[in-house]
Design an enzyme around this catalytic site. Structure first.
Site, PDB file in Angstrom:
ATOM      1  N   GLN A 286     -61.074  77.535  85.889  1.00  0.00           N
ATOM      2  CA  GLN A 286     -62.292  77.180  85.111  1.00  0.00           C
ATOM      3  C   GLN A 286     -62.113  75.382  84.697  1.00  0.00           C
ATOM      4  O   GLN A 286     -61.490  75.456  85.684  1.00  0.00           O
ATOM      5  CB  GLN A 286     -62.133  76.919  83.082  1.00  0.00           C
ATOM      6  CG  GLN A 286     -62.416  78.793  82.406  1.00  0.00           C
ATOM      7  CD  GLN A 286     -63.930  79.026  82.843  1.00  0.00           C
ATOM      8  OE1 GLN A 286     -64.980  78.722  82.662  1.00  0.00           O
ATOM      9  NE2 GLN A 286     -63.933  80.865  82.533  1.00  0.00           N
ATOM     10  N   TYR A 319     -60.393  91.859  85.109  1.00  0.00           N
ATOM     11  CA  TYR A 319     -61.265  90.459  85.711  1.00  0.00           C
ATOM     12  C   TYR A 319     -59.633  89.177  86.084  1.00  0.00           C
ATOM     13  O   TYR A 319     -60.523  87.600  84.965  1.00  0.00           O
ATOM     14  CB  TYR A 319     -62.127  90.527  85.965  1.00  0.00           C
ATOM     15  CG  TYR A 319     -63.207  91.906  85.807  1.00  0.00           C
ATOM     16  CD1 TYR A 319     -63.612  91.865  86.839  1.00  0.00           C
ATOM     17  CD2 TYR A 319     -63.774  92.598  85.242  1.00  0.00           C
ATOM     18  CE1 TYR A 319     -64.396  92.916  87.048  1.00  0.00           C
ATOM     19  CE2 TYR A 319     -64.730  93.512  85.279  1.00  0.00           C
ATOM     20  CZ  TYR A 319     -64.491  93.477  86.308  1.00  0.00           C
ATOM     21  OH  TYR A 319     -65.561  94.620  85.779  1.00  0.00           O
ATOM     22  N   ASP A 386     -63.437  89.566  81.059  1.00  0.00           N
ATOM     23  CA  ASP A 386     -63.917  88.825  81.040  1.00  0.00           C
ATOM     24  C   ASP A 386     -64.264  88.361  82.929  1.00  0.00           C
ATOM     25  O   ASP A 386     -63.746  88.338  84.201  1.00  0.00           O
ATOM     26  CB  ASP A 386     -62.506  87.524  82.151  1.00  0.00           C
ATOM     27  CG  ASP A 386     -62.944  86.010  81.890  1.00  0.00           C
ATOM     28  OD1 ASP A 386     -64.049  86.044  82.056  1.00  0.00           O
ATOM     29  OD2 ASP A 386     -62.188  85.373  82.768  1.00  0.00           O
ATOM     30  N   CYS A 413     -69.911  84.164  81.501  1.00  0.00           N
ATOM     31  CA  CYS A 413     -70.796  83.241  82.427  1.00  0.00           C
ATOM     32  C   CYS A 413     -72.234  83.449  81.970  1.00  0.00           C
ATOM     33  O   CYS A 413     -72.585  82.064  83.180  1.00  0.00           O
ATOM     34  CB  CYS A 413     -69.896  81.970  83.281  1.00  0.00           C
ATOM     35  SG  CYS A 413     -70.283  83.214  84.904  1.00  0.00           S
TER      36      CYS A 413
END
Length: 457
Positions: A286, A319, A386, A413
């Site tokens: 991130q 993931y 994710d 995201c």
């Protein structure tokens, strides 16, 4: 894409800026045709320079070059090179990556909340706010990490940055949806450790791309060089000699997928939620300095509060990357529980093995999520999902539901792929039981969403 982005002397239109849309633009209309406008604010009247157009095109795209009637939420852009009107006045388009920098931060977040709410309504039939919550849809997107920093609000948050290189060998960035590379001499969204490298002073001839990682914990940064085809070792050595001695430097072969050490380490050492993580090369982490803690807290909060994450629980982290979520999940389930960690990228999976070598309750498997779920079928208490920006997709969602978990925590995201996948869950009798959104990319249209999905009833 046509060549309009390259030429500043195309047709200019006067339009009224309409609602915000997913992707960093607003919707306007000109003589019945939809125009996707960047660098405007809903309610403004502006002059737009077309960047993509055509008589047969379903829609056009354009940048604001003059504001005729400004929104009260319009502010001076913090970065000249990303300021549309200023850039076009110098006969070039703005760089990408700060497309909301002309909007006050609070309005940015409300616009992002509008996008999330619209995507959930249109693709999943979900209306915000959710039942049982007291969060208004307009205030859904939370600010992160604005306390305890000397950087102005919304700046200095990127611990990772990628750059192109101009034909003259100078550090650069692309204009939006364009092959044009513009030289840069600052990156206001990046942490000081990146800007202090002063990569814009270096002769980067022979280099195609530069990736920089500067961990929020202050450990040694890494500069990853992607050489152009045919670049000789002598040229790499010349670039290496211009970089500070206390910075790790590596090169990346995109064809072989290999990271080669030039100096120092081929990885950076990150820290989050009491754990250390090795991240090799351009492996995923991130980018906001506070993002790991914020996201781990949201995920574990949803699962703990729902009673899905307790000692002895059986969970999966899909993931999983280098193990950002796997480690705290392993802490929560303890020695009597188990965590299946699945990651597709071989190099990232190797990092995960190193990062979690002292957690015997974790099983790390490298491979496609669909295959691993078939081969490792078991009854899960909870699954963490994710996926990349494209989302999980219908096949994976159906596999997850077939695994019979009591809950799925979904980290996304991209609001469009997230909403689409929520729709798939709902079609199978599940519901969106909790939702948080975080402004982890200030001055851009991006956001991060964490959701709790459970079987209906």
């Amino acid at each position: 894409m046509n060549s309009d982005t390259q030429a500043p002397n195309r047709t200019d239109l006067i339009v009224d800026v309409g609602p915000v849309a997913h992707g960093g633009h607003c919707v306007a209309r000109h003589e019945g045709r939809v125009v996707f406008v960047r660098h405007g604010i809903p309610g403004e009247r502006v002059k737009v320079r077309l960047t993509e157009s055509g008589a047969d095109a379903k829609f056009w795209r354009g940048d604001v070059v003059e504001v005729l009637d400004a929104s009260p939420d319009r502010v001076a852009h913090f970065w000249d090179l990303a300021d549309s009107a200023r850039s076009w006045s110098h006969r070039h388009p703005p760089v990408g990556g700060a497309e909301l920098g002309h909007i006050a931060l609070t309005r940015q977040r409300s616009l992002k909340a509008e996008v999330l709410a619209e995507q959930l309504h249109r693709l999943a039939g979900v209306e915000l706010p959710l039942a049982g919550t007291d969060t208004a849809a307009g205030s859904l997107v939370e600010a992160v990490g604005e306390q305890g920093t000397t950087a102005p609000a919304g700046l200095g948050w990127r611990t990772r940055a990628g750059f192109a290189v101009t034909p003259a060998g100078k550090l650069g960035m692309h204009a939006h949806r364009s092959d044009t590379v513009l030289p840069v001499r600052e990156m206001p969204l990046a942490v000081d450790a990146i800007n202090n490298l002063r990569l814009w002073d270096i002769d980067l001839q022979g280099i195609e791309r530069v990736e920089v990682a500067a961990p929020a914990n202050g450990s040694r940064p890494l500069v990853l060089l992607v050489p152009a085809a045919g670049t000789r070792a002598k040229r790499l050595s010349a670039v290496l000699a211009q970089l500070p001695d206390d910075v790790s430097v590596a090169s990346f072969d995109p064809v072989k997928g290999e990271v080669l050490r030039l100096r120092g380490r081929t990885y950076v050492q990150e820290t989050a939620s009491g754990h250390d993580y090795r991240v090799t090369g351009d492996g995923f982490w991130q980018i906001h300095r506070e993002a790991p803690a914020a996201l781990v807290g949201a995920v574990t909060g949803f699962l703990h509060n729902g009673g899905f994450l307790e000692p002895g629980a059986v969970v999966a982290d899909l993931y999983a990357g280098v193990g950002l979520f796997t480690a705290p999940l392993a802490d929560a389930v303890g020695a009597t529980g188990s965590v299946l960690s699945v990651e597709g990228a071989p190099g990232t999976s190797r990092d995960a093995r190193k990062n979690l070598h002292d957690a015997p309750q974790v099983e790390i498997v490298q491979g496609r999520v669909e295959r691993v779920l078939r081969e490792k079928a078991r009854n899960f208490d909870a699954i963490l999902l994710d996926p990349p920006r494209a989302g999980a997709g219908k096949a994976v969602v159906n596999q997850l539901i077939g695994a019979g978990p009591r809950a799925v925590a979904y980290v996304s995201c991209d609001p469009a792929s997230f909403a689409r996948d929520v729709g798939y869950f709902q079609q199978s009798g599940w519901e969106l039981a909790g939702l948080r959104a975080f402004d982890l990319y200030p001055h851009t249209h991006h956001m991060e969403t964490v959701a709790l999905l459970t079987p209906r009833g």
